[in-house]
Write a protein that holds these residues in place. Sequence first.
Motif, PDB file in Angstrom:
ATOM      1  N   ARG A  37       0.829  -1.218   0.000  1.00 22.47           N
ATOM      2  CA  ARG A  37       0.000   0.000   0.000  1.00 22.47           C
ATOM      3  C   ARG A  37       0.854   1.255   0.000  1.00 22.47           C
ATOM      4  O   ARG A  37       0.376   2.324  -0.395  1.00 22.47           O
ATOM      5  CB  ARG A  37      -0.928  -0.019   1.216  1.00 22.47           C
ATOM      6  CG  ARG A  37      -2.090  -1.000   1.059  1.00 22.47           C
ATOM      7  CD  ARG A  37      -2.935  -1.067   2.313  1.00 22.47           C
ATOM      8  NE  ARG A  37      -4.108  -1.931   2.118  1.00 22.47           N
ATOM      9  CZ  ARG A  37      -4.915  -2.343   3.094  1.00 22.47           C
ATOM     10  NH1 ARG A  37      -4.668  -1.950   4.356  1.00 22.47           N
ATOM     11  NH2 ARG A  37      -5.937  -3.117   2.841  1.00 22.47           N
ATOM     12  N   ARG A  81      -6.255  -6.179  -5.429  1.00 17.82           N
ATOM     13  CA  ARG A  81      -6.192  -4.717  -5.440  1.00 17.82           C
ATOM     14  C   ARG A  81      -4.791  -4.192  -5.158  1.00 17.82           C
ATOM     15  O   ARG A  81      -4.531  -3.004  -5.356  1.00 17.82           O
ATOM     16  CB  ARG A  81      -7.177  -4.146  -4.423  1.00 17.82           C
ATOM     17  CG  ARG A  81      -8.633  -4.420  -4.784  1.00 17.82           C
ATOM     18  CD  ARG A  81      -9.571  -3.681  -3.856  1.00 17.82           C
ATOM     19  NE  ARG A  81     -10.971  -3.901  -4.216  1.00 17.82           N
ATOM     20  CZ  ARG A  81     -12.007  -3.352  -3.599  1.00 17.82           C
ATOM     21  NH1 ARG A  81     -11.796  -2.535  -2.560  1.00 17.82           N
ATOM     22  NH2 ARG A  81     -13.230  -3.610  -3.994  1.00 17.82           N
ATOM     23  N   HIS A  85      -5.101 -10.983  -3.136  1.00 16.32           N
ATOM     24  CA  HIS A  85      -5.193  -9.527  -2.908  1.00 16.32           C
ATOM     25  C   HIS A  85      -5.090  -8.804  -4.250  1.00 16.32           C
ATOM     26  O   HIS A  85      -4.102  -8.101  -4.514  1.00 16.32           O
ATOM     27  CB  HIS A  85      -4.090  -9.062  -1.956  1.00 16.32           C
ATOM     28  CG  HIS A  85      -4.181  -9.646  -0.586  1.00 16.32           C
ATOM     29  ND1 HIS A  85      -3.681 -10.896  -0.266  1.00 16.32           N
ATOM     30  CD2 HIS A  85      -4.728  -9.156   0.568  1.00 16.32           C
ATOM     31  CE1 HIS A  85      -3.898 -11.134   1.013  1.00 16.32           C
ATOM     32  NE2 HIS A  85      -4.533 -10.106   1.540  1.00 16.32           N
TER      33      HIS A  85
END
Length: 371
Positions: free
Chosen positions: A100, A153, A151
């Motif tokens: 992230r 994203r 995951h």
Amino acid sequence: MLAALVLGALAFIAGSIGGDGRAPAPVVLPAVPASAPPLNVGLVANSLGVRGNHRAAEQARVRTAGVRWIREELPWNMVEPWRGARRWQRTDELFVSAARRGLRVLPLLLGSPRWAAGDDLSLPANPDDFGAFAARAAARYGPGGSFWRAHPRLDARLAPVWFELWNEPYLEAFSVGGVDPARYGRMVRSALTAGRGANPRVRWLMAADLVYETPDGTRADWLDALMADDPGLLASVDGFAVHPYSFFAPGEEDDTSPPFRFARVGTIADELAARGASRQPLWITELGWSTCDRRPDCVDEHEQARRLALAFTQVRTTYARRVRALFVYHLRDFPNRAESDREAHYGLLRTNGSRKPAWSIVRAAAQAASR
């Protein structure tokens, strides 16, 4: 041209950081040659041990330093505390948080479960147990791995390609019970075989240095000992992890103690080439100077910055053809430790979060390396 400007700024920083009325000698850093291969600049952050928002904040500090790589332990004893366990939650959280923030992780596979060895920093009795763990880690976190599929994203381009196999096995601190080059070599061979089968896109770093201490207290050649048990091992790995800690400033070393000079980067490269491993890159996965108050073991903060600047200069010029990464140890000082504790004061940040002069050196070097 931009690289030249950044490096010029780096030279200015290194020459003007003195706060005690006595500026260090200026460090003149040449522009990165156009033909120089790219350099991965990273930090050892140990953010796995920090939870939740604190981990996110710590990793955000890494990005503020301009760095896009972090070296993090991937502890075998945490993931598989008993044989057959699969406890990936905390390491998954680490990778989610890093991704992230646009950070690439260099996973360090380390730490034996008690069922595999007598101590978590002992090499396992059965190297194939370690190889099986390495394969599972590569299948989960490497390119195309199950973690990234689960995951979607997250940016899967951040999946680690390179994995490091144990930390400093040539020192008894990380080979509790006795340094054993043959056992370490078998661990590496097992990881290569099983890991490549599990994820052919992953590349593996093996620990390299010049010497180790035998049980009788004498020094022996680390690379020769590895080859004695497996003559083709050095040529089989994808790269080598080196930790060229030095009691001297890079380029200003004397010849009294060759094993403890930054220049052993070149010696290790030459020794590997003489043993048939001339094409694999070297990754400096730890390097730093402590700012503890003990002399001559440690340096002041200005000298820490100057030596890191010199190290980056050497890597981008003298060793540019062989070295592909430099990870600075450590992001921050360890809290609640004595000022004389060398291990506790390698940080770019003080315990209160304020920046030492070396922070600016690493930031400028990272910016130059990314151009």
